[in-house]
Design an enzyme around this catalytic site. Structure first.
Site, PDB file in Angstrom:
ATOM      1  CG  HIS A   1       0.891  20.474  17.336  1.00  0.00           C
ATOM      2  ND1 HIS A   1       1.792  19.460  17.534  1.00  0.00           N
ATOM      3  CD2 HIS A   1      -0.052  20.322  18.302  1.00  0.00           C
ATOM      4  CE1 HIS A   1       1.419  18.752  18.590  1.00  0.00           C
ATOM      5  NE2 HIS A   1       0.303  19.245  19.067  1.00  0.00           N
TER       6      HIS A   1
ATOM      7  CB  SER B   1      -8.720   6.946  22.048  1.00  0.00           C
ATOM      8  OG  SER B   1      -8.276   6.690  23.355  1.00  0.00           O
ATOM      9  CD  GLU B   2      -6.160  11.695  18.679  1.00  0.00           C
ATOM     10  OE1 GLU B   2      -5.662  10.673  19.189  1.00  0.00           O
ATOM     11  OE2 GLU B   2      -5.990  12.827  19.160  1.00  0.00           O
TER      12      GLU B   2
ATOM     13  CD  GLU C   1      -7.701  13.767  21.975  1.00  0.00           C
ATOM     14  OE1 GLU C   1      -6.829  14.645  21.955  1.00  0.00           O
ATOM     15  OE2 GLU C   1      -7.607  12.699  21.350  1.00  0.00           O
TER      16      GLU C   1
ATOM     17  CG  ASP D   1      -0.652  18.789  12.470  1.00  0.00           C
ATOM     18  OD1 ASP D   1       0.355  19.066  11.826  1.00  0.00           O
ATOM     19  OD2 ASP D   1      -1.460  19.663  12.861  1.00  0.00           O
TER      20      ASP D   1
ATOM     21  CG  PHE E   1      -3.355  20.677  16.833  1.00  0.00           C
ATOM     22  CD1 PHE E   1      -3.693  20.517  18.163  1.00  0.00           C
ATOM     23  CD2 PHE E   1      -2.686  21.848  16.467  1.00  0.00           C
ATOM     24  CE1 PHE E   1      -3.392  21.485  19.115  1.00  0.00           C
ATOM     25  CE2 PHE E   1      -2.377  22.831  17.405  1.00  0.00           C
ATOM     26  CZ  PHE E   1      -2.733  22.649  18.731  1.00  0.00           C
TER      27      PHE E   1
END
Ligand code: TPP
Ligand code: TPP
Ligand code: MG
Ligand code: MG
Lengths: 325, 338, 325, 338
Positions: free
Chosen positions: A129, A59-60, A29, A85, A83
């Site tokens: 984060h 869209s991980e 991204e 997280d 990140f």
């Protein structure tokens, strides 16, 4: 030699590998046109073109799935999860698919891929984060886990990760992005699973990772002035885990301290400690000690966050307990 | 809703040889799984197994239309898909029985049949997870200009999970050569898909969200599936991007293991059993002039193949205990420390 | 008293709490009309009606999000995640949202919710339906983690979990579903964070959880015949972690062994071991020992799976090493 | 595509008092965030902050239409949404500055503003995650028959993540009282939404997938937003299930922190600055006969309120170090062992 930031080292490392091997592609991204939200990947889009360096939707699962599928079909891709997280949003793909595919197929599937991510606290971003999640990745069989502590190692270990035929979770510590180092020109390639001695010493073994390495070294310098000679080990990768170096050091110092950024429970420090107390019990002259962030989500306020993460000052205080123990 | 079946485009009528091939494929799949079911009740297939009895036409129609280097991704209900890409039947049966000669050395089991050599890139047991992975394989095909197409099969239930949405959008935006095939068999495990889905056609009614046409095909008509597959593969291969196809079908039995599937209305079961793809296709072949003897020959051959594979698997050794800790890493081992 | 299976105990525990408190709702995949894929929840749909016991789509993020949001707005919901492996598909909701909401809002949000799941191996389901992931949950600050080893405790600990005002990950060990016990009639309610002595002994402390408890007890009986008197602690919950009981036992036995079903790295055994070697170092007379599944995904074949998980036989062999150490 | 704006249904024209309230709300939000921006550059707001400058009409229009017990869920770009539900301005400002008097005691920060007492149920910093959570809150409202409606705000970028899909389907199937509001500001962080999305209207074009109407509104017209909000809330409250609304808007500045937003074409920025919701609405109010003095009074009051809140926050103490380990658990503490 050139003065290089940890942030720039990421870009140089990726470029080194993309230039070497046309099968290396890079997606994520805002990593292409914008050069990454941490400005780690500036210039790659221009240099390697829009096919090899490409922005994705938010869209991980698609991103991590994409590198897995691509690695099965001839590429050696790198993905960025912005990140660390956010690994939680694609943990199924990472922990259930990527990590297990080779074993479940008895070696039919090889996944030469790297997922890079900005890990850890110190930026006042709050609990969603900031977390250090190296222990999540370490707990999953089938993932290699790398976390460099300085710009030179960023390049060398990134190269080793890209060249590895196994999936690697590559964690860049956010709080180190601005740190600088003289780094030699030319190709740098390391080996995974080789810890280094960030400082030699004879009284106490301190094992650290990523952002905790400079803090441990700082603490060691202070303690040197107080007559305690601390050896600081930079693990560099959690899987493979260089226990040879740790055990050799403990044989010398008879004292073990681990310094972790991740929260208290089930961190790599517990793993290292347990291995030592199982395999080198009789080498130890004092209780083991783990220094970690407390078992809490990270707070946002700067004063609280600074209090939460192990600082060189707390490391000093804590080590003194053991050194005198 | 448009239909993918345009007979002129695929050079219909399909040659008889190909039709017989489709018949053989469906039979192989049917007999293989009937045997697996039997072996489950004998306690030889351990754990679980999800049969696609009744759904064979989908797997056969696509497999027959695919190029050898095309890639298949399927689910835990994947015996048939893996077999029909050309995986060795004995190796599949041995895998179900947890034997050393299994296609995954016994490490995968029924839910994870894989044979990379024939393009069967794995059976995935987390609902929906393989859609992004298949998308990634299609990205590599596009990047390398390999001309491969990826076909990914999944159930109706998978259309409600996030990974479905992410994969479809991603594939559409990057125009990737991947065909998404939803096998809508009306049920998830025991719950009807209609009771938990906002639209009647869980895949096709969602195609527009990705700028795609909603394609519905009769998943029990192997010729229709084959025709749709030929067209879809050509579309994807030509660079026109992904397709989403919903094949209406039905599983004859329960979801898995010993599930008798009693939560389904009798009339529904009966209506679909009457539409069993295999006898229907057999009648059609006969009507088109294929000799009974030819069909009987195929049937005998399938049956013999399954028996031989079963015999092989039954006699195969259990995995060497040393393999427990192999193949975690590319170096063949599992050492996590140095 | 009635002979009750672990499987039935789940249903009885849920029913006990739903009958008591109208704010308790229960959702999940195939849990209502079908009674659950493990037949743990049969009859609840009929008894408590379609509003309070409801089937969901296959949407783990929606399911876990639903119980989080509902807990914020007046319900005390229970969700089922069918297999604990699937936590990976909703790990963001569980680890980043549910676990952190209270802390991030400084106590404004209270989340009285339970997420139950079938955990662990032994069913020959292969790597994506068999993993023991208690250590994943334990590593995340803000989650309570409960894992009963017998039918009675299933009821008592489930009740405690439902009544807790904190989010609880409640792990039912798949391989125990068929196990039976005489369980008293009537309400059963336990407290979280209370370990029990599954067997008293004086030579070695063995700490176990869930399915490893009966195996450890079996091993202890065998060892008793060989002159080694083993104390077996059933942790029952990982968070809260009853270190009082563990430390008390180690003070008596001077030897610590942990038996975990989860894979090798960063398990709760490492945590417990590290706490002991930090706080009770001088109590120990021998190296600590962790018995775990190797650091591999679980294989499907029965012969391999049996080899992978700690059995009473391997526990016996391993403990003997320490007992004589 | 249908429009939610049906003036007769909501008793338009909106009374002047309400219009002035909308004006005040937008101004409060604007001035609050402009101040926050200043304080960020002064180094007083730590970490990050995501401003909704330019997007105030969406937050104001909905907040004004909501019942006090209705619930709001928003994102890291949530200052405005939280403030306009009625959160104490000084407590919000103090939270941005990491002070003890912050609404979350300094633990949340800019990305996690929350004030449960006014129904501001949290700002969520993982894209899309709050959609399922908001859906759950709506489920509880339905179950308890509380008559509450949940409104959940999210960006265009969130429409490509799996959680969006799962939440929408779930809410639609269970007919939950939740209004999904996509604030389409054309960009994710730095990447245009159009470059990674398969449809032109990332939310509205997907509504049909959930059996919903695709509703697009002008997010820079506070009256239009208010009208749509009144109608949507009534719809949801009456048990007719969820709605998905796409509000077209634009952020005046960059994504976060010091981002100048230079990746955006100048003409685009200019066109949208010309459509700034606040001066436009001010002119309309004047045209409708509202006295300048009345408006000036509101402006002065807003400005004074922000100054006072800022002063308050600047002078507030830092959190007591002891609070570091409080409020992990419901007992107020963080002990994980007994
Ligand atoms: C993420 C996830 N949730 C739940 C399950 C359990 N599960 C396995 S199969 C299945 C039903 C799937 O239904 P469908 O997609 O229609 O495929 P079918 O089984 O009908 O072929 C479920 C719920 C799973 N494997 N993965
Ligand atoms: C799952 C996830 N992925 C990525 C991010 C990083 N991120 C934060 S905001 C953002 C852009 C979101 O865009 P949009 O949804 O349009 O909202 P906007 O910021 O425009 O209000 C991204 C990618 C995140 N927070 N969560
Ligand atoms: Mg189905
Ligand atoms: Mg946006």
């Amino acid at each position: 030699m050139a003065d290089l930031t940890y942030r720039q080292a990421v870009g140089r490392g990726i470029a080194q590998e993309m230039a070497r091997d046309p099968r290396v592609y890079f997606i994520g991204e805002d990593i292409a046109a914008a050069g990454g939200v941490f400005k780690t990947t500036e210039g790659l889009h221009e240099r390697f073109g829009p096919d090899r360096v490409r922005d994705t939707p938010i869209s991980e699962e698609a991103i991590t799935g994409a590198v897995m599928g691509a690695a099965m079909n001839g590429l050696r891709p790198i993905a960025e999860i912005m990140f660390s997280d956010f690994f939680a949003t694609c943990w199924d793909i990472v922990a259930n698919q990527i990590a297990k595919a080779r074993y479940m197929t008895d070696g039919q599937i090889t996944l030469p891929l790297v997922i890079r991510s900005a890990n850890g606290g110190g930026a006042r971003f709050g609990a969603q984060h900031s977390q250090a999640m190296e222990n999540w990745a370490m707990a999953v069989p089938g993932l290699k886990v790398v976390a460099p502590s300085n710009p030179r190692d960023v390049i060398g270990l990134l190269a080793a990760s890209v060249r590895a035929d196994d999936p690697v979770i590559f964690l860049e510590q956010k709080s180190l992005y601005a740190s600088k180092q003289d780094v030699p020109e030319g190709e740098i390639v390391d080996e995974l699973g080789k810890a280094t001695l960030a400082r030699e010493g004879s009284d106490v073994t301190v094992v650290a990772l990523a952002a905790m390495v400079p803090r441990a070294v700082e603490a060691a310098e202070i303690l040197a002035g107080r007559g305690v000679d601390v050896e600081v080990i930079d693990l560099r990768s959690l899987v493979p885990l260089d226990m040879t170096t740790v055990l050799r050091s403990v044989a010398k110092t008879s004292r073990l301290v681990t310094v972790e950024e991740n929260p208290r429970l089930c961190g790599w420090g517990a793993e290292v400690t347990s291995i030592v107390t199982e395999e080198a019990f009789y080498d130890l002259d004092a209780p083991t000690l783990r220094i970690t962030t407390p078992h809490i989500p990270l707070p946002s306020a700067d004063t609280l966050e600074d209090l939460a993460m192990p600082s060189s000052a707390t490391i000093v205080t804590q080590i003194q307990r053991v050194a005198n123990g | 809703m448009t239909s993918a079946t345009d007979s002129s485009a695929i050079g219909l009528p399909v040659p008889t040889e190909r039709l017989l091939e489709l018949y053989r494929m469906m039979l192989d799949a049917r007999l293989f799984e009937e045997k697996a079911h039997k072996l489950f009740f004998e306690g030889l297939v351990k754990g679980t197994s999800h049969l696609a009895l009744g759904q064979e036409a989908v797997a056969a129609g696509f497999a027959a239309a695919m190029r050898p280097d095309d890639l298949t991704f399927c689910t835990y209900r994947g015996h048939t898909h893996t077999l029909l890409r050309g995986a060795d039947m004995a190796a599949l049966m041995a895998e179900l029985l947890g034997r050393a000669t299994g296609c995954c050395g016994g490490k995968g089991g029924s839910m994870h049949l894989t044979d990379v050599a024939v393009g069967a890139m794995g059976s995935y047991a987390i609902v929906g997870a393989h859609l992004p992975i298949a998308t990634g394989a299609a990205w590599a095909a596009q990047a390398r200009g390999s001309g491969q197409v990826v076909v990914v099969f999944f159930g109706d239930g998978a259309t409600n999970i996030g990974a479905f949405h992410e994969a479809l959008n991603f594939a559409a935006v990057w125009k990737l050569p991947v065909v998404f095939v939803c096998e809508n068999n009306l049920y998830m495990e025991y719950t009807p898909i209609g009771s938990v889905t906002a639209v009647p056609n869980p895949a096709a009614d969602r195609a527009a969200t990705y700028g795609l046409d909603g394609i519905i095909i009769d998943g029990n008509d192997v010729e229709a599936v084959y025709a749709a597959a030929v067209e879809a593969l050509a579309h994807a291969r030509s660079g026109d991007g992904p397709l989403l196809i919903e094949a209406k079908t039905y599983r004859h039995g329960g979801h898995s293991r010993a599930d008798p599937g009693t939560y389904r209305p009798d009339e529904e079961v009966k209506a679909w059993l009457d539409r069993d793809p295999i006898p229907a296709f057999r009648s059609r072949l006969e009507a088109e002039g294929v000799e009974s003897a030819t069909l009987a020959e195929i049937e005998a051959a399938s049956s013999a193949a399954v028996d031989a594979a079963t015999e092989d698997a039954r006699n195969a050794p259990f995995p060497d205990p040393a393999t427990l800790e192999t193949q975690v890493w590319a170096d063949g081992g599992s050492r996590w420390r140095t």
